[in-house]
Design a protein around this motif. Sequence first.
Motif: not given
Length: 67
Positions: A2-5, A7, A9, A37-40, A42
């Motif tokens: 997991s990560g911040t939208t 950001s 990896s 890159t983390f998406d939004n 979930d």
Amino acid sequence: MSGTTGSKSSYSTSGSIADYKKQGYELVTDGYPADLTFDNDDTTDREFHGSLEASVDASESNGSTKT
């Protein structure tokens, strides 16, 4: 994982792939993007697939060669 939208990896497959290569496998495909890159979203899991191929030791082969 997991990560911040938005950001990047920090995960990399290179360590795992190197371990498999030491065991005699060859990388066929590595489907994990180097710049993920983390998406939004979930609600949807993202899947990445890689494949390895077992190497055949020339001393164990039946006389044929791999090309």
